[in-house]
Design an enzyme around this catalytic site. Structure first.
Site, PDB file in Angstrom:
ATOM      1  N   GLY A   1      -6.437 -39.296  -6.203  1.00 57.52           N
ATOM      2  CA  GLY A   1      -7.451 -38.526  -6.922  1.00 57.52           C
ATOM      3  C   GLY A   1      -6.794 -37.410  -7.704  1.00 57.52           C
TER       4      GLY A   1
ATOM      5  NE  ARG B   1      -7.541 -27.010  -5.861  1.00 51.50           N
ATOM      6  CZ  ARG B   1      -6.309 -26.526  -5.782  1.00 51.50           C
ATOM      7  NH1 ARG B   1      -5.845 -25.712  -6.720  1.00 51.50           N
ATOM      8  NH2 ARG B   1      -5.524 -26.841  -4.764  1.00 51.50           N
TER       9      ARG B   1
ATOM     10  CB  CYS C   1     -21.913 -10.174  -8.108  1.00 50.84           C
ATOM     11  SG  CYS C   1     -22.187  -8.548  -7.395  1.00 50.84           S
TER      12      CYS C   1
END
Length: 422
Positions: free
Chosen positions: A283, A320, A351
């Site tokens: 992937g 990530r 935020c």
């Protein structure tokens, strides 16, 4: 060949396969995902070449990047697909047509009855079953439809992979798979179910694994089980070796061909002369380094000695770094001669204090309005994105041999609100 990063400088400007990234940002706005079709095709080709002497199918792991344009391109290249939801099945069928279903394997610990029905109707290649209750439900759904479901049990080989704990899946402490010592008894039970056909064995030990030895160890344990199952009378034809081969996020000279060659050699050595059809599920390795997230500098600020560069992309666009503490190289899209370096945090507008792309990173000094590229963002970027803070997700551009084209336009607020009933 373009097996490293497709994003390189020419005349102080970042290009993707020769296409000017700054011009793409001006045309399509930011934040923006840009992908190299050429590199994705090349990476898939590396697997097909490395395993040319072995009966195999490359089943792209859709969760890494589920762009319809990318799925369509890989389907045309002869790839199959590893899916983990009914939605991913729908995407694969939309991109590749009904014929591609014969190259689809369905993984995941929480398949619903509705998802099983959809996959049975599509006549996918194989269900990778992860628990006995799932096996019972699948048998019932197949019987209700007058079909036989082809299955592999996903076995947990208790092999440790040196990777982030969130993406390690091969130990007994993880939620995935059936203990390999229990598998033989479960296969015996499955074979007694009229609506089940035991056709394979599956294993997957995690993601972003950069050493090939754990793959070989897991496959060797799996093949020992296959030998036992065949002696029990099971017609095991497929061995799903999973995916998880990693990339180097910080190594600009990463040799993808060499890494695939080492991976193939390790699996072939474990495979020996055993006659099986190998299923491979890369992937991230196919799409990770093919993509970049382009973002624009909004403001600069300083709190005491701490400097911040605030950009218009956020953790909702690329989570990530916040979720996995992942490192992504960040570079200016247009360089300035004689520019000085500085140490700063590259942060987004969301935020949350966890909304960052890099902390204490040394980069050339940027100005408001400058463009930055977050590299190696083709995997688990948009596929993990959200609308947190009611932010519109980025558009996507695919750079092909004929030029760049928009493959996913930016959302609108009207589309975002459409499912709601105030």
């Amino acid at each position: 060949m373009n097996q490293g990063r497709p994003f390189v400088y020419a005349d102080a400007r970042l290009k993707c396969d020769g296409v000017d990234v700054a011009e793409l940002a001006e045309q399509f706005g930011t934040p923006l995902y840009v992908y190299s079709a050429n590199q994705i095709a090349e990476r898939a080709g590396l697997f097909q070449t490395a395993f040319a002497g072995v009966s195999h199918t490359v089943c792209y792991a859709v969760k890494a990047n589920s762009s319809l344009a990318i799925l369509k391109m890989l389907a045309a290249q002869g790839c199959g697909f590893d899916i983990v939801s009914g939605g991913e099945l729908a995407r694969v069928l939309a991109a590749g047509g009904r014929d591609v279903a014969s190259r689809v394997v369905f993984s995941g610990v929480g398949k619903t009855a509705a998802e099983m029905d959809e996959a049975l109707d599509a006549e996918i290649l194989q269900f990778n079953v992860e628990s006995e209750p799932e096996l019972e439900l699948l048998a019932a759904r197949a019987a209700a439809k007058g079909k036989r479901a082809r299955i592999a049990l996903r076995v947990n080989p208790d092999v440790s992979a040196e990777t982030h704990p969130y993406i390690s899946t091969g130990l007994s402490a993880h939620k995935f798979g059936i203990g390999i010592k229990l598998a033989r008894a479960v296969y015996t039970r499955a074979a007694a179910m009229p609506s089940i056909e035991t056709t394979g064995v599956s294993v997957h030990i995690g993601s972003q694994i950069r050493q090939v030895e754990p793959f070989a160890e897991a496959l060797a344990k799996t093949l020992a089980l296959v030998a036992e199952l065949r002696s029990d009378g099971h017609q095991i034809r497929y061995v799903d070796a999973g995916g998880g081969l990693g990339i180097e996020y910080a190594d600009k000279d990463f040799d993808a061909a060499e890494q695939v060659a080492h991976y193939a050699a390790a699996l072939k050595s474990a495979l020996g002369s055993m006659d099986v059809h190998l299923l491979l599920e890369p992937g991230r390795f196919l799409v990770g380094q093919a993509g970049a997230l382009i973002t624009r500098v909004l403001y600069r600020k300083q709190n005491g000695d701490k400097k911040f560069v605030i950009v218009d992309a956020g953790m909702n666009d690329l989570i990530r770094p916040a979720l996995y503490q992942a490192h992504h190289e960040i570079v200016p899209v247009v360089t300035r001669e004689g520019s000085l370096d500085e140490e700063a945090d590259i942060v987004g507008p969301v935020c949350e204090s966890g909304d960052f792309f890099a902390r204490a990173r040394t980069l050339p000094v940027s100005e408001d309005g400058d463009l930055l590229a977050v590299l190696d963002a083709g995997a688990y970027g948009l596929s993990l994105s959200s609308n947190y803070n009611t932010r519109l997700r980025p558009a996507e551009v695919l750079v092909e041999s004929t030029g760049a084209r928009l493959v996913r336009r930016r959302e609108t607020y009207e589309e975002l609100f459409a499912p709601e009933m105030p």
